[in-house]
Design a protein around this motif. Structure first.
Motif, PDB file in Angstrom:
ATOM      1  N   MET A 194       0.827  -1.207   0.000  1.00 48.76           N
ATOM      2  CA  MET A 194       0.000   0.000   0.000  1.00 48.76           C
ATOM      3  C   MET A 194       0.865   1.263   0.000  1.00 48.76           C
ATOM      4  SD  MET A 194      -2.938   1.148   2.740  1.00 48.76           S
ATOM      5  CE  MET A 194      -3.805  -0.405   2.513  1.00 48.76           C
ATOM      6  N   PHE A 195       1.884   1.273   0.899  1.00 48.47           N
ATOM      7  CA  PHE A 195       2.738   2.448   0.984  1.00 48.47           C
ATOM      8  C   PHE A 195       3.615   2.607  -0.253  1.00 48.47           C
ATOM      9  CE2 PHE A 195       1.710   1.645   5.444  1.00 48.47           C
ATOM     10  CZ  PHE A 195       1.329   2.920   5.848  1.00 48.47           C
ATOM     11  N   SER A 196       3.889   1.498  -0.930  1.00 49.17           N
ATOM     12  CA  SER A 196       4.683   1.599  -2.159  1.00 49.17           C
ATOM     13  C   SER A 196       3.909   2.365  -3.238  1.00 49.17           C
ATOM     14  CB  SER A 196       5.049   0.204  -2.671  1.00 49.17           C
ATOM     15  OG  SER A 196       3.890  -0.540  -3.012  1.00 49.17           O
ATOM     16  N   TYR A 197       2.600   2.147  -3.298  1.00 45.31           N
ATOM     17  CA  TYR A 197       1.772   2.891  -4.260  1.00 45.31           C
ATOM     18  C   TYR A 197       1.727   4.372  -3.901  1.00 45.31           C
ATOM     19  CZ  TYR A 197       0.131  -1.640  -5.939  1.00 45.31           C
ATOM     20  OH  TYR A 197       0.056  -2.912  -6.475  1.00 45.31           O
ATOM     21  N   ILE A 198       1.667   4.668  -2.615  1.00 45.06           N
ATOM     22  CA  ILE A 198       1.632   6.065  -2.176  1.00 45.06           C
ATOM     23  C   ILE A 198       2.946   6.759  -2.524  1.00 45.06           C
ATOM     24  CG2 ILE A 198       1.497   7.568  -0.160  1.00 45.06           C
ATOM     25  CD1 ILE A 198      -0.450   5.593   1.078  1.00 45.06           C
ATOM     26  N   LYS A 199       4.075   6.058  -2.308  1.00 45.05           N
ATOM     27  CA  LYS A 199       5.377   6.630  -2.650  1.00 45.05           C
ATOM     28  C   LYS A 199       5.508   6.839  -4.154  1.00 45.05           C
ATOM     29  CE  LYS A 199       7.863   4.636   1.290  1.00 45.05           C
ATOM     30  NZ  LYS A 199       8.921   3.679   1.718  1.00 45.05           N
ATOM     31  N   SER A 200       5.074   5.842  -4.930  1.00 44.53           N
ATOM     32  CA  SER A 200       5.138   5.978  -6.389  1.00 44.53           C
ATOM     33  C   SER A 200       4.231   7.101  -6.862  1.00 44.53           C
ATOM     34  CB  SER A 200       4.738   4.658  -7.056  1.00 44.53           C
ATOM     35  OG  SER A 200       5.599   3.602  -6.681  1.00 44.53           O
ATOM     36  N   GLY A 201       3.070   7.223  -6.227  1.00 43.86           N
ATOM     37  CA  GLY A 201       2.157   8.303  -6.583  1.00 43.86           C
ATOM     38  C   GLY A 201       2.744   9.668  -6.285  1.00 43.86           C
ATOM     39  N   PHE A 202       3.485   9.783  -5.190  1.00 42.18           N
ATOM     40  CA  PHE A 202       4.112  11.061  -4.855  1.00 42.18           C
ATOM     41  C   PHE A 202       5.185  11.419  -5.875  1.00 42.18           C
ATOM     42  CE2 PHE A 202       7.205  13.658  -2.456  1.00 42.18           C
ATOM     43  CZ  PHE A 202       6.367  14.714  -2.135  1.00 42.18           C
ATOM     44  N   ARG A 203       5.979  10.421  -6.277  1.00 46.46           N
ATOM     45  CA  ARG A 203       7.003  10.686  -7.305  1.00 46.46           C
ATOM     46  C   ARG A 203       6.348  11.095  -8.619  1.00 46.46           C
ATOM     47  NH1 ARG A 203       9.606   6.096  -4.903  1.00 46.46           N
ATOM     48  NH2 ARG A 203       8.642   4.734  -6.478  1.00 46.46           N
ATOM     49  N   SER A 204       5.245  10.445  -8.954  1.00 45.83           N
ATOM     50  CA  SER A 204       4.530  10.806 -10.175  1.00 45.83           C
ATOM     51  C   SER A 204       3.952  12.214 -10.083  1.00 45.83           C
ATOM     52  CB  SER A 204       3.415   9.787 -10.437  1.00 45.83           C
ATOM     53  OG  SER A 204       2.707  10.102 -11.611  1.00 45.83           O
TER      54      SER A 204
END
Length: 272
Positions: free
Chosen positions: A1-11
């Motif tokens: 879940m947190f990996s998606y949040i981190k990837s979303g922040f980079r995006s």
């Protein structure tokens, strides 16, 4: 879940043009509503009796306001203006969604170019999806409103009324939240040229992850809002005004971050 949040922040950090456009849109909308309130509400408040005045003056003010609203057409211009603003918002929302989601789905293009291209290519389909989302969101009102009216009229105390109305409001908000997320996945599918059936299947398969990411970012944005609100109460002045305007940008950043995180979930599940 947190990996998606981190990837979303980079995006999100790779979407400076989209974030800026949405920030200016929110800022302009806030200024328009402020000017509207300043033009119509402040003159009414200036007519309100002094706090130290007689209670009869307050009753007279309320009776006069009720007569003006119900027996004259003075409110018609305000209602038409509000209706015009609502229509403008409903027309602009699909365009901004098209630009943002196409930009997220096609990061290989230039930032400004992909935003404008998304509007040109997707505005018609996004307008139809937005109309469907609005219709489905409003659909439960035919069932909820009569029950809310019954609870409002039958309640003898405010706590009793709250115990009847709050569960209905919570149910409506939860339903609207899920509908919005499902239509977001349909829009993401349209931006990446996938069918509605495929996108809906991805959304249903990803429902727990989708809701978890959305709720976490919503809680983070709410905590940030509470911090800013507390600062406005404890620390008023010019710098507080600057902080509030900066918060508008942070609010926009959270909004794009949430959508970008959902796009990361959609992209990962679609590639499997």
């Amino acid at each position: 879940m947190f990996s998606y949040i981190k990837s979303g922040f980079r995006s999100t950090l790779n979407q400076p043009f989209s974030v800026l456009v949405l920030f200016l849109y929110r800022f302009g909308w806030g200024v328009a509503l402020y000017k509207l309130a300043q033009s119509y509400i402040l003159p009414i408040l200036h007519r309100y009796p002094n706090v130290e005045g007689l209670e009869a003056q307050s009753h007279l003010f309320l009776a006069e306001a009720q007569f003006v609203l119900l027996k004259t057409d003075v409110s018609h211009s305000v209602l038409w203006l509000l209706a015009g603003l609502l229509v403008a918002r409903m027309l602009l929302t699909p365009l901004l969604n098209a630009g943002l989601l196409y930009s997220l789905s096609n990061p290989h293009y230039n930032a400004g170019y992909r935003f404008v291209r998304g509007i040109k290519e997707l505005w018609k389909s996004y307008a139809l999806l937005y109309a469907g989302q609005t219709l489905l969101t409003l659909l439960p009102l035919w069932w909820i409103l009569p029950r809310m009216k019954t609870a409002f009229l039958s309640a003898r105390t405010y706590p009793e009324m709250a115990s009847e109305l709050l569960p209905l409001l919570a149910l409506l908000l939860g339903y609207s939240f899920v509908v919005r997320l499902l239509f977001l996945y349909l829009q993401l599918g349209r931006a990446s040229s996938r069918s509605m059936g495929r996108s809906l299947g991805i959304a249903l398969q990803s429902l727990p992850m989708m809701l978890g990411v959305a709720v976490l970012l919503l809680l983070a944005a709410s905590l940030c809002s509470l911090a800013v609100l507390g600062s406005t109460i404890a620390w008023a002045g010019f710098w507080m005004l600057v902080l509030y305007q900066a918060y508008r940008f942070i609010q926009t950043l959270f909004s794009v971050w949430g959508i970008a995180s959902q796009q990361e979930i959609y992209r990962t599940r679609a590639e499997r």
